[in-house]
Design a protein around this motif. Sequence first.
Motif, PDB file in Angstrom:
ATOM      1  N   VAL A 124       0.854  -1.183   0.000  1.00 55.85           N
ATOM      2  CA  VAL A 124       0.000   0.000   0.000  1.00 55.85           C
ATOM      3  C   VAL A 124       0.887   1.230   0.000  1.00 55.85           C
ATOM      4  O   VAL A 124       1.827   1.323   0.789  1.00 55.85           O
ATOM      5  CB  VAL A 124      -0.927   0.004   1.229  1.00 55.85           C
ATOM      6  CG1 VAL A 124      -1.679   1.326   1.343  1.00 55.85           C
ATOM      7  CG2 VAL A 124      -1.914  -1.162   1.152  1.00 55.85           C
ATOM      8  N   ALA A 125       0.613   2.158  -0.900  1.00 58.99           N
ATOM      9  CA  ALA A 125       1.455   3.353  -1.030  1.00 58.99           C
ATOM     10  C   ALA A 125       0.838   4.523  -0.283  1.00 58.99           C
ATOM     11  O   ALA A 125      -0.172   4.387   0.413  1.00 58.99           O
ATOM     12  CB  ALA A 125       1.643   3.678  -2.506  1.00 58.99           C
ATOM     13  N   GLY A 126       1.452   5.684  -0.455  1.00 58.84           N
ATOM     14  CA  GLY A 126       1.031   6.855   0.305  1.00 58.84           C
ATOM     15  C   GLY A 126      -0.278   7.463  -0.147  1.00 58.84           C
ATOM     16  O   GLY A 126      -0.872   8.258   0.570  1.00 58.84           O
ATOM     17  N   ASP A 127      -0.728   7.142  -1.353  1.00 54.70           N
ATOM     18  CA  ASP A 127      -1.996   7.678  -1.842  1.00 54.70           C
ATOM     19  C   ASP A 127      -2.701   6.599  -2.643  1.00 54.70           C
ATOM     20  O   ASP A 127      -2.116   5.588  -3.031  1.00 54.70           O
ATOM     21  CB  ASP A 127      -1.776   8.926  -2.711  1.00 54.70           C
ATOM     22  CG  ASP A 127      -0.870   8.633  -3.898  1.00 54.70           C
ATOM     23  OD1 ASP A 127      -1.382   8.129  -4.908  1.00 54.70           O
ATOM     24  OD2 ASP A 127       0.345   8.897  -3.806  1.00 54.70           O
ATOM     25  N   ALA A 128      -3.991   6.826  -2.892  1.00 57.83           N
ATOM     26  CA  ALA A 128      -4.819   5.799  -3.533  1.00 57.83           C
ATOM     27  C   ALA A 128      -4.312   5.447  -4.924  1.00 57.83           C
ATOM     28  O   ALA A 128      -4.252   4.266  -5.297  1.00 57.83           O
ATOM     29  CB  ALA A 128      -6.266   6.283  -3.598  1.00 57.83           C
ATOM     30  N   ALA A 129      -3.942   6.466  -5.718  1.00 55.30           N
ATOM     31  CA  ALA A 129      -3.502   6.210  -7.090  1.00 55.30           C
ATOM     32  C   ALA A 129      -2.245   5.334  -7.110  1.00 55.30           C
ATOM     33  O   ALA A 129      -2.116   4.421  -7.937  1.00 55.30           O
ATOM     34  CB  ALA A 129      -3.244   7.531  -7.814  1.00 55.30           C
ATOM     35  N   THR A 156      -1.299   3.204  -4.763  1.00 59.75           N
ATOM     36  CA  THR A 156      -1.666   1.857  -4.319  1.00 59.75           C
ATOM     37  C   THR A 156      -2.262   1.058  -5.473  1.00 59.75           C
ATOM     38  O   THR A 156      -1.936  -0.117  -5.680  1.00 59.75           O
ATOM     39  CB  THR A 156      -2.673   1.928  -3.159  1.00 59.75           C
ATOM     40  OG1 THR A 156      -2.032   2.524  -2.029  1.00 59.75           O
ATOM     41  CG2 THR A 156      -3.164   0.543  -2.773  1.00 59.75           C
ATOM     42  N   VAL A 157      -3.149   1.692  -6.243  1.00 59.50           N
ATOM     43  CA  VAL A 157      -3.743   1.014  -7.399  1.00 59.50           C
ATOM     44  C   VAL A 157      -2.664   0.683  -8.424  1.00 59.50           C
ATOM     45  O   VAL A 157      -2.673  -0.401  -9.027  1.00 59.50           O
ATOM     46  CB  VAL A 157      -4.852   1.884  -8.022  1.00 59.50           C
ATOM     47  CG1 VAL A 157      -5.354   1.273  -9.328  1.00 59.50           C
ATOM     48  CG2 VAL A 157      -6.013   2.035  -7.041  1.00 59.50           C
ATOM     49  N   GLY A 215      -8.734   3.925   1.637  1.00 57.26           N
ATOM     50  CA  GLY A 215      -8.603   5.087   0.775  1.00 57.26           C
ATOM     51  C   GLY A 215      -8.506   4.735  -0.692  1.00 57.26           C
ATOM     52  O   GLY A 215      -8.743   5.587  -1.554  1.00 57.26           O
ATOM     53  N   ALA A 216      -8.148   3.492  -1.004  1.00 59.27           N
ATOM     54  CA  ALA A 216      -8.003   3.074  -2.405  1.00 59.27           C
ATOM     55  C   ALA A 216      -9.030   2.020  -2.776  1.00 59.27           C
ATOM     56  O   ALA A 216      -8.914   1.377  -3.809  1.00 59.27           O
ATOM     57  CB  ALA A 216      -6.589   2.535  -2.647  1.00 59.27           C
TER      58      ALA A 216
END
Length: 553
Positions: free
Chosen positions: A240-245, A247-248, A270-271
């Motif tokens: 999982v990354a720092g923002d939704a985009a 992570t996707v 969030g994602a």
Amino acid sequence: MITKTLKLIIILPSVVAGVLSVTQYSAAVSSADPTLLQAAVREGKQGKEELRALTPQEKRGKAFYLRSESSTGQEITAFIGEVDVPASTVPCGGCHGARGAGKAEGGVIAGNLIWSNLIKSYGHTHEGGRKHAAFSESSFIRALTAGTDPSGNKMSVAMPTYRLPQQDMADLIAYLKRIETDRDPGLSETSLVLGTVLPDKGPLADMGQAMREVLQSYFDEVNSNGGIYNRKIELRVAAVAGDAASTVANTKRLIEDDQVFAIASSLTAGADEGMAALSREAGVPLVGPSTLLPERNLPLNRHVFYLLSGLNEQARALANFAAKRMDPQKSRVAILCPDAVLNRRIADSVEDQGKKNGWTRVSRIYYQRERPNPAQLAAELKQQGVDTVFFLGPPGEASALFKAAEGANWLPSIYALGTLAGKAITESVPVQMKDKVFLAFPTVPTDVSDAGAAEYNALLKKYSLKPSAHDAARFSAFAAAKILVEALKLAGKDLSREGLMTALEGLYEFDTGLTPKISFGPNRRIGALGAYIVTIDPEKKLFPASVEWTSTD
């Protein structure tokens, strides 16, 4: 380790196979066995073909072949003799098989629809003596729409004819030209590659690690018992990354680079919407994602299977429970909600479900958290004759409301979501409100059966997993893995993503041992669709004092 106590635990409602490797090639050459070498080269060639993704047209054709799903969105009709039926009841794949090779069932033989077979230059001879020339695209269209073969003979009476748009026909033909080499990624004769998406940094890193440990241990246990039809499970993990985009994007790389067959569990706060959209786009089943807001939009996302109800579903169950305790024509209902997007969405669910239950006098009150005035609010609601309150805020604000209601000598029935309000709310309920405060939870301690606790504890012990503060997350991951493995077994050795989703849709009251029983279906993607409504006894400080399961729909 699980200890069976009355402590309330809230479970969050929560690969490269088939390519000829250097090792395979070297083994084949060193064996000096030309048969082995040829087989290895065939495997590598086939693997490369399989890794080519379907084109958009081929994907649409596959959807029609397997489900009679039109790219136009309209419902297609099929005719069997003089009877017309929805084409979805007689999809091509239902008779001709997921691979198109045909099959015999009930005395009826469904032919081989693989395009290379249909266009054989010498034509075809069928049982009963019917003969015809090779198919072309135009003669295949006539067969599907008029029921005649390339030589003008009437086809079997069991063969439906269809009325469908030209685009759907073109899509179907495109897929039949590809069906022979269409194999889902992540599969070989000896391996099955699964993925998961979990945080490895930040405040949720420990939770992500706890979930990963349980997933890996459970799959190792399955492998130690022979795997899934002798396929050993390999687990790949995306972060999982720092923002939704981001992570996707990480998940997309997991799907494309690691070639995962399916995704087991995940924690992508969030994602969630982006993950569901990616799952649909890539055609990858996603089983047991932990989310507070499961997607239930129409048309249904066939690829995502949630275990437990989210906040909206719990709110609807709470409204159904309240409806049994009130007069819908006389009761005055107030929905108290912080002025925030998430809370407003939950309020929408409460009001919509209330209307379905016949409520006629419902008001919404949005308040600013920076300037709450619970005493004034309680006085106003009492004056208005409000007797039923849905409170959709956090525990501190609930406590202030209880205190204000007590001070105003106003004792309405109050309904809240346990996931939002938390257990702390139970400590502030006035004695006068006994049997008037109700909380909704997706799961309760009694969901953990003796057998489930024993299985879970045995896994922790065998794989030396240390005690964790994240039992709820571990339970969720364990249950998701168990459900996925059960469906993989039911899908059979000739495995496909479509077959897996069909097997999941057939699960009914499946007992994970740690959650409510799970049921999916063609139009149901939340396994435990409802909530437990629990009451509090403020005199005895007993929580929960009573528990009742209430369905959402």
